[in-house]
Design an enzyme around this catalytic site. Sequence first.
Site, PDB file in Angstrom:
ATOM      1  N   LYS A   4      41.458  33.582  41.360  1.00  0.00           N
ATOM      2  CA  LYS A   4      42.017  34.968  41.477  1.00  0.00           C
ATOM      3  C   LYS A   4      41.768  35.737  42.648  1.00  0.00           C
ATOM      4  O   LYS A   4      42.473  36.460  42.931  1.00  0.00           O
ATOM      5  CB  LYS A   4      41.530  35.640  39.909  1.00  0.00           C
ATOM      6  CG  LYS A   4      41.736  35.068  38.726  1.00  0.00           C
ATOM      7  CD  LYS A   4      41.215  35.746  37.719  1.00  0.00           C
ATOM      8  CE  LYS A   4      39.446  35.486  37.687  1.00  0.00           C
ATOM      9  NZ  LYS A   4      39.163  34.083  37.534  1.00  0.00           N
ATOM     10  N   GLN A  42      37.241  37.054  34.857  1.00  0.00           N
ATOM     11  CA  GLN A  42      37.137  35.995  33.579  1.00  0.00           C
ATOM     12  C   GLN A  42      38.794  35.462  33.360  1.00  0.00           C
ATOM     13  O   GLN A  42      39.235  35.384  34.399  1.00  0.00           O
ATOM     14  CB  GLN A  42      36.355  36.579  32.280  1.00  0.00           C
ATOM     15  CG  GLN A  42      35.008  36.713  32.593  1.00  0.00           C
ATOM     16  CD  GLN A  42      34.682  38.079  33.427  1.00  0.00           C
ATOM     17  OE1 GLN A  42      35.221  39.078  33.233  1.00  0.00           O
ATOM     18  NE2 GLN A  42      33.950  37.777  34.482  1.00  0.00           N
ATOM     19  N   ASP A  99      37.378  31.072  37.099  1.00  0.00           N
ATOM     20  CA  ASP A  99      37.487  30.493  38.500  1.00  0.00           C
ATOM     21  C   ASP A  99      38.444  29.755  39.037  1.00  0.00           C
ATOM     22  O   ASP A  99      38.592  28.449  39.507  1.00  0.00           O
ATOM     23  CB  ASP A  99      35.920  29.396  38.515  1.00  0.00           C
ATOM     24  CG  ASP A  99      34.920  30.026  38.269  1.00  0.00           C
ATOM     25  OD1 ASP A  99      34.600  31.323  38.410  1.00  0.00           O
ATOM     26  OD2 ASP A  99      34.069  29.428  37.441  1.00  0.00           O
TER      27      ASP A  99
HETATM   28  P1  GDP Z   1      38.027  32.957  40.745  1.00  0.00           P
HETATM   29  O1  GDP Z   1      36.387  33.533  40.169  1.00  0.00           O
HETATM   30  O2  GDP Z   1      39.237  32.956  40.177  1.00  0.00           O
HETATM   31  O3  GDP Z   1      38.307  34.115  41.797  1.00  0.00           O
HETATM   32  O4  GDP Z   1      37.638  31.739  41.509  1.00  0.00           O
HETATM   33  P2  GDP Z   1      36.228  31.368  42.370  1.00  0.00           P
HETATM   34  O5  GDP Z   1      36.238  31.971  43.550  1.00  0.00           O
HETATM   35  O6  GDP Z   1      35.176  31.602  41.231  1.00  0.00           O
HETATM   36  O7  GDP Z   1      36.593  29.760  42.530  1.00  0.00           O
HETATM   37  C1  GDP Z   1      37.595  29.255  43.026  1.00  0.00           C
HETATM   38  C2  GDP Z   1      37.074  28.177  44.279  1.00  0.00           C
HETATM   39  O8  GDP Z   1      38.144  27.410  44.479  1.00  0.00           O
HETATM   40  C3  GDP Z   1      36.648  28.965  45.524  1.00  0.00           C
HETATM   41  O9  GDP Z   1      35.598  28.403  46.102  1.00  0.00           O
HETATM   42  C4  GDP Z   1      38.011  29.090  46.301  1.00  0.00           C
HETATM   43  O10 GDP Z   1      37.531  28.995  47.669  1.00  0.00           O
HETATM   44  C5  GDP Z   1      38.548  27.916  46.032  1.00  0.00           C
HETATM   45  N1  GDP Z   1      39.901  27.767  45.977  1.00  0.00           N
HETATM   46  C6  GDP Z   1      40.774  28.509  45.958  1.00  0.00           C
HETATM   47  N2  GDP Z   1      41.921  28.208  45.816  1.00  0.00           N
HETATM   48  C7  GDP Z   1      42.014  26.659  46.342  1.00  0.00           C
HETATM   49  C8  GDP Z   1      42.744  25.794  46.740  1.00  0.00           C
HETATM   50  O11 GDP Z   1      44.087  25.851  46.418  1.00  0.00           O
HETATM   51  N3  GDP Z   1      42.403  24.424  47.002  1.00  0.00           N
HETATM   52  C9  GDP Z   1      40.883  24.164  47.001  1.00  0.00           C
HETATM   53  N4  GDP Z   1      40.473  23.057  47.373  1.00  0.00           N
HETATM   54  N5  GDP Z   1      40.036  25.194  46.754  1.00  0.00           N
HETATM   55  C10 GDP Z   1      40.669  26.389  46.363  1.00  0.00           C
HETATM   56  P1  IMO Z   2      35.402  34.742  37.264  1.00  0.00           P
HETATM   57  O1  IMO Z   2      36.054  36.148  37.394  1.00  0.00           O
HETATM   58  C1  IMO Z   2      33.818  31.597  34.632  1.00  0.00           C
HETATM   59  C2  IMO Z   2      31.674  32.685  31.362  1.00  0.00           C
HETATM   60  C3  IMO Z   2      30.173  32.205  31.273  1.00  0.00           C
HETATM   61  C4  IMO Z   2      29.886  32.448  29.525  1.00  0.00           C
HETATM   62  C5  IMO Z   2      30.731  33.249  29.029  1.00  0.00           C
HETATM   63  C6  IMO Z   2      30.014  34.618  28.688  1.00  0.00           C
HETATM   64  O2  IMO Z   2      34.735  34.454  38.427  1.00  0.00           O
HETATM   65  O3  IMO Z   2      36.477  33.747  36.732  1.00  0.00           O
HETATM   66  P2  IMO Z   2      28.910  36.609  30.116  1.00  0.00           P
HETATM   67  O4  IMO Z   2      27.932  36.573  31.297  1.00  0.00           O
HETATM   68  O5  IMO Z   2      30.260  36.841  30.631  1.00  0.00           O
HETATM   69  O6  IMO Z   2      28.511  37.221  28.921  1.00  0.00           O
HETATM   70  O7  IMO Z   2      29.140  35.091  29.884  1.00  0.00           O
HETATM   71  O8  IMO Z   2      31.701  33.525  30.085  1.00  0.00           O
HETATM   72  N1  IMO Z   2      31.912  33.597  32.236  1.00  0.00           N
HETATM   73  C7  IMO Z   2      32.734  33.048  33.325  1.00  0.00           C
HETATM   74  N2  IMO Z   2      33.229  31.656  33.581  1.00  0.00           N
HETATM   75  N3  IMO Z   2      34.277  32.440  35.595  1.00  0.00           N
HETATM   76  C8  IMO Z   2      33.903  33.873  35.290  1.00  0.00           C
HETATM   77  O9  IMO Z   2      34.296  34.803  36.011  1.00  0.00           O
HETATM   78  C9  IMO Z   2      32.996  34.070  34.185  1.00  0.00           C
HETATM   79  N4  IMO Z   2      32.412  35.134  33.788  1.00  0.00           N
HETATM   80  C10 IMO Z   2      31.918  34.749  32.560  1.00  0.00           C
HETATM   81  O10 IMO Z   2      30.058  31.007  31.910  1.00  0.00           O
HETATM   82  O11 IMO Z   2      30.401  30.954  29.368  1.00  0.00           O
HETATM   83 MG    MG Z   3      34.729  33.035  39.715  1.00  0.00          MG
END
Ligand code: GDP
Ligand code: IMO
Ligand code: MG
Length: 458
Positions: free
Chosen positions: A16, A248, A13
């Site tokens: 990416k 991840q 998260d």
């Molecule tokens: P990913 O799984 O790595 O693609 O990340 P996620 O989408 O799960 O989580 C990142 C969160 O942070 C999302 O809600 C994005 O909209 C938000 N986000 C990304 N870049 C920024 C930033 O520079 N600032 C803020 N405040 N939010 C961001």
């Molecule tokens: P993105 O791509 C954050 C975590 C789960 C758990 C562990 C194993 O959005 O960054 P699983 O369901 O994969 O067997 O769970 O991995 N996990 C993540 N945490 N971002 C993710 O994906 C995740 N995908 C799995 O919370 O701890």
């Molecule tokens: Mg994510």
Amino acid sequence: MPGLVIVGAQWGDEGKGKVTDLLAEGATTIVRFQGGNNAGHTIVRDGEEFKFHLIPSGILYPDKICAIGNGVVMDPRILLGEIDGLKRRGVDVGNLRISANAHLIMPYHVLLDTAGEVKLGKLSIGTTRRGIGPCYADKALRLGIRVQDLLDEKILRKKIMAALEPKQQALRELSVQRRKLRKEAGEGVREGADQTVAEAPDPRLDLHAMTEEFAGYGHRLEPHIADTAHLCWEALDGGQTVLFEGAQATLLDLDHGTYPFVTSSNPIAGAACVGAGVGPTDIDEVWGVAKAYATRVGAGPFPTELEDEAGRHMLERGREFGTTTGRERRCGWMDLVALRYAVRLNRMSALTITKLDVLSGIGSLKVAVRYRSKEGAVFDEFPYHQSILHSAEPEYEELPGFDADITGCRSEAELPAAARDYLGFIAEFAGVPIRLVGVGPSRDQVIWIGGEPSLRAA
Ligand code: GDP
Ligand code: IMO
Ligand code: MG
């Protein structure tokens, strides 16, 4: 620069999705190479939010090929839901391609994931319960069902039959064990009723219904099924840029992460070759994505975790709630010991630091620069021993914070000096240049450092 991998540098998260969307502008092909719908990747464009679980984050460009690679585990119901959702919003998904060799998440994988977690109780991993682990286990056991199997109902039925039998047995045993445990705990098990639940065949595990349902998915997905490795070779041979979008992150890697609190695939950059079907010499750059602080969803060691005001600030200002499961993310300070480990494991060529805006107004900034064990031993490197990591106390360097709202900054020079110094400290410690900084969720809320990379989209 034809092959560029985008990889999570922490526990997921990190942003990416947003970075992939930005870099995709200069690419022709965007490919997911591992994981499944445990991922949740967010893009915010013109105030509109998109969340992707399986579809690569390049899909908002109608002219780019977006491929789900062979290394992905794919739940067809989720994918079709995503396709329908995008179509409803007017997004063209005609260029979506799915590897015929990708493995399918079946209903029994989801049931087993949940049953396994319930059985572990307090020791559970905190998985997303999307069936990821059981699906990869079946792949390794050679009991997996692949996307290509959807295209021949006879083969599909045979393969489901072979895979289903051991699952029914395992689920039955888990259910009986659960009843026993509940009884021991004095949770008033109603003998007759529970017995029926434990022994009746689950309608979700009916061979014929499942075969029919999945053959139906096959019909709908057929136009998208392709040899996705070949698509990557063609683009790479033509000198075009291919983005490999990681899901991840490094510390959730099955081999190198905080095992067993990890996912069941290899999110590190090296896995892009296996999961997309290209060679190591096709990879020219590896961009790691890290937040300006750290978060983790689910259980497992997290040395810099905070349970104080600063942690609450990150949770609230950063809106740290899971994209996939909605769970609150655990928050903590930037862990540079872990980040440097990730830089090396992925041999990153560049770093992206997202969510710097979230740190404004938090007070002085701390970054972990080493760990100390309970016995007083100092660890400059990420410890390989699980027990040490679980009890490691971080030692921090304290840096000046900043109060200004930086969400409108578009160049490094506009940032407060303390924010620039914070970035400088991270880059120096990690040993890799920061090329992109996020100052807000929106696509345009970024600062490029040293200019945008020159990618080839034609
Ligand atoms: P990913 O799984 O790595 O693609 O990340 P996620 O989408 O799960 O989580 C990142 C969160 O942070 C999302 O809600 C994005 O909209 C938000 N986000 C990304 N870049 C920024 C930033 O520079 N600032 C803020 N405040 N939010 C961001
Ligand atoms: P993105 O791509 C954050 C975590 C789960 C758990 C562990 C194993 O959005 O960054 P699983 O369901 O994969 O067997 O769970 O991995 N996990 C993540 N945490 N971002 C993710 O994906 C995740 N995908 C799995 O919370 O701890
Ligand atoms: Mg994510």
